[in-house]
Design a protein around this motif. Structure first.
Motif, PDB file in Angstrom:
ATOM      1  N   SER A  68       0.825  -1.077  -0.084  1.00 45.85           N
ATOM      2  CA  SER A  68      -0.163   0.058  -0.023  1.00 45.85           C
ATOM      3  C   SER A  68       0.809   1.190   0.095  1.00 45.85           C
ATOM      4  O   SER A  68       0.493   2.166  -0.485  1.00 45.85           O
ATOM      5  CB  SER A  68      -0.967   0.037   1.147  1.00 45.85           C
ATOM      6  OG  SER A  68      -0.310   0.182   2.421  1.00 45.85           O
ATOM      7  N   ASP A  99      -5.859   2.481 -12.001  1.00 43.54           N
ATOM      8  CA  ASP A  99      -6.337   2.448 -10.464  1.00 43.54           C
ATOM      9  C   ASP A  99      -7.660   1.498 -10.387  1.00 43.54           C
ATOM     10  O   ASP A  99      -7.613   0.634  -9.331  1.00 43.54           O
ATOM     11  CB  ASP A  99      -6.587   3.775 -10.133  1.00 43.54           C
ATOM     12  CG  ASP A  99      -5.638   5.011  -9.964  1.00 43.54           C
ATOM     13  OD1 ASP A  99      -4.391   4.407  -9.948  1.00 43.54           O
ATOM     14  OD2 ASP A  99      -5.850   6.195 -10.283  1.00 43.54           O
ATOM     15  N   PHE A 103      -7.574  -1.721  -8.343  1.00 41.86           N
ATOM     16  CA  PHE A 103      -8.459  -1.801  -7.287  1.00 41.86           C
ATOM     17  C   PHE A 103      -9.377  -3.348  -7.196  1.00 41.86           C
ATOM     18  O   PHE A 103      -9.517  -3.861  -6.133  1.00 41.86           O
ATOM     19  CB  PHE A 103      -9.458  -0.607  -7.226  1.00 41.86           C
ATOM     20  CG  PHE A 103     -10.366  -0.649  -6.058  1.00 41.86           C
ATOM     21  CD1 PHE A 103     -10.119   0.074  -4.969  1.00 41.86           C
ATOM     22  CD2 PHE A 103     -11.474  -1.314  -5.862  1.00 41.86           C
ATOM     23  CE1 PHE A 103     -10.997  -0.052  -3.758  1.00 41.86           C
ATOM     24  CE2 PHE A 103     -12.468  -1.190  -5.139  1.00 41.86           C
ATOM     25  CZ  PHE A 103     -12.158  -0.841  -3.887  1.00 41.86           C
ATOM     26  N   PHE A 106      -6.900  -6.033  -6.003  1.00 41.99           N
ATOM     27  CA  PHE A 106      -6.824  -6.126  -4.580  1.00 41.99           C
ATOM     28  C   PHE A 106      -8.167  -6.312  -3.913  1.00 41.99           C
ATOM     29  O   PHE A 106      -8.068  -7.138  -2.753  1.00 41.99           O
ATOM     30  CB  PHE A 106      -5.947  -4.758  -3.980  1.00 41.99           C
ATOM     31  CG  PHE A 106      -4.569  -4.789  -4.520  1.00 41.99           C
ATOM     32  CD1 PHE A 106      -4.006  -5.695  -3.936  1.00 41.99           C
ATOM     33  CD2 PHE A 106      -4.119  -3.804  -5.460  1.00 41.99           C
ATOM     34  CE1 PHE A 106      -2.363  -5.549  -4.101  1.00 41.99           C
ATOM     35  CE2 PHE A 106      -2.702  -4.091  -5.719  1.00 41.99           C
ATOM     36  CZ  PHE A 106      -1.716  -4.903  -4.919  1.00 41.99           C
ATOM     37  N   PHE A 107      -9.344  -5.788  -4.411  1.00 44.58           N
ATOM     38  CA  PHE A 107     -10.612  -6.105  -3.719  1.00 44.58           C
ATOM     39  C   PHE A 107     -10.773  -7.650  -3.630  1.00 44.58           C
ATOM     40  O   PHE A 107     -11.266  -8.402  -2.674  1.00 44.58           O
ATOM     41  CB  PHE A 107     -11.698  -5.509  -4.363  1.00 44.58           C
ATOM     42  CG  PHE A 107     -13.168  -5.897  -3.638  1.00 44.58           C
ATOM     43  CD1 PHE A 107     -13.315  -5.196  -2.412  1.00 44.58           C
ATOM     44  CD2 PHE A 107     -13.915  -6.760  -4.437  1.00 44.58           C
ATOM     45  CE1 PHE A 107     -14.445  -5.378  -1.941  1.00 44.58           C
ATOM     46  CE2 PHE A 107     -15.153  -7.133  -3.594  1.00 44.58           C
ATOM     47  CZ  PHE A 107     -15.303  -6.262  -2.502  1.00 44.58           C
ATOM     48  N   PHE A 144      -6.798  -4.710   1.797  1.00 43.85           N
ATOM     49  CA  PHE A 144      -7.659  -3.751   2.033  1.00 43.85           C
ATOM     50  C   PHE A 144      -6.846  -2.495   2.251  1.00 43.85           C
ATOM     51  O   PHE A 144      -7.701  -1.369   1.553  1.00 43.85           O
ATOM     52  CB  PHE A 144      -8.342  -3.967   3.667  1.00 43.85           C
ATOM     53  CG  PHE A 144      -9.080  -3.063   4.109  1.00 43.85           C
ATOM     54  CD1 PHE A 144     -10.349  -2.812   3.370  1.00 43.85           C
ATOM     55  CD2 PHE A 144      -8.530  -1.989   5.144  1.00 43.85           C
ATOM     56  CE1 PHE A 144     -11.352  -1.826   4.086  1.00 43.85           C
ATOM     57  CE2 PHE A 144      -9.452  -1.095   5.322  1.00 43.85           C
ATOM     58  CZ  PHE A 144     -10.560  -1.006   5.016  1.00 43.85           C
ATOM     59  N   CYS A 147      -6.373  -1.466  -1.155  1.00 45.59           N
ATOM     60  CA  CYS A 147      -7.599  -0.890  -1.839  1.00 45.59           C
ATOM     61  C   CYS A 147      -7.996   0.623  -1.300  1.00 45.59           C
ATOM     62  O   CYS A 147      -8.436   1.547  -2.018  1.00 45.59           O
ATOM     63  CB  CYS A 147      -8.921  -1.690  -1.356  1.00 45.59           C
ATOM     64  SG  CYS A 147      -9.114  -3.272  -2.338  1.00 45.59           S
ATOM     65  N   ALA A 151      -8.159   3.719  -3.976  1.00 46.50           N
ATOM     66  CA  ALA A 151      -9.348   4.492  -3.787  1.00 46.50           C
ATOM     67  C   ALA A 151      -8.829   6.057  -3.885  1.00 46.50           C
ATOM     68  O   ALA A 151      -9.509   6.795  -4.582  1.00 46.50           O
ATOM     69  CB  ALA A 151     -10.334   4.101  -3.006  1.00 46.50           C
TER      70      ALA A 151
END
Length: 176
Positions: A68, A99, A103, A106-107, A144, A147, A151
């Motif tokens: 992250s 992105d 996302f 990773f979700f 998480f 993500c 975001a």
């Protein structure tokens, strides 16, 4: 619009600061654990067998959490050769598309990582005899956090006045 981008960048910095401090603490614990392992193996004959297993789990958690941070600094993979030659509007669209794709990845990793960690609670580690769900929980936690960073980076990419110049352009360097 720039206020939204600046707020997203500020929150990205805050989340990243917590992750970086956590990674530094994990690194310090890892180094101390490895030193202890070397000492008890070659210098002081003590029957401490947990050092290798602890080092493995500390390293995995640290590496997973650092993902992250890489996203916050825009150090994730991008196709720079093509990206930098595109017009500003196309760069913005492509950055947001990167992105979104990341996302979704990773979700899904978070979603399936939850069941992975949950199943780990039915198995025990070799030396500690603790449920493997605790070490496995690093996967959904890291996904998480990735993500959240994606975001925030995506919100910044959408609402900033100036589109990104490159895929690796650092967002966490400061607030505009």
């Amino acid at each position: 619009m720039d206020d939204i981008a600046a707020t997203a960048r500020l929150w990205s910095l805050r989340v990243n600061k917590v992750v970086e401090i956590t990674c530094v603490v994990l690194l310090v614990l890892l180094v101390l654990d490895v030193w202890l392992g070397v000492l008890v193996r070659y210098v002081i004959p003590l029957p401490l067998t947990f050092t290798e297993e602890l080092a493995r789990y500390l390293m995995i958690w640290m590496a997973l959490l650092a993902v992250s941070s890489g996203i916050a600094y825009r150090e994730h993979i991008g196709v720079e050769f093509v990206f930098s030659r595109l017009p500003p509007r196309a760069r913005r669209v492509l950055a947001v598309a990167f992105d979104l794709i990341a996302f979704v990845f990773f979700f899904l990793l978070f979603w399936f990582g939850l069941s992975f960690a949950q199943k780990g609670f039915s198995r025990l580690t070799m030396i500690y005899a603790i449920p493997k769900g605790y070490p496995f929980a690093g996967v959904p936690l890291a996904a998480f956090l990735a993500c959240v960073q994606l975001a925030l980076v995506g919100i910044h990419d959408i609402f900033t006045r100036r589109p990104p110049e490159s895929t690796g352009e650092a967002l966490a360097g400061g607030v505009e």
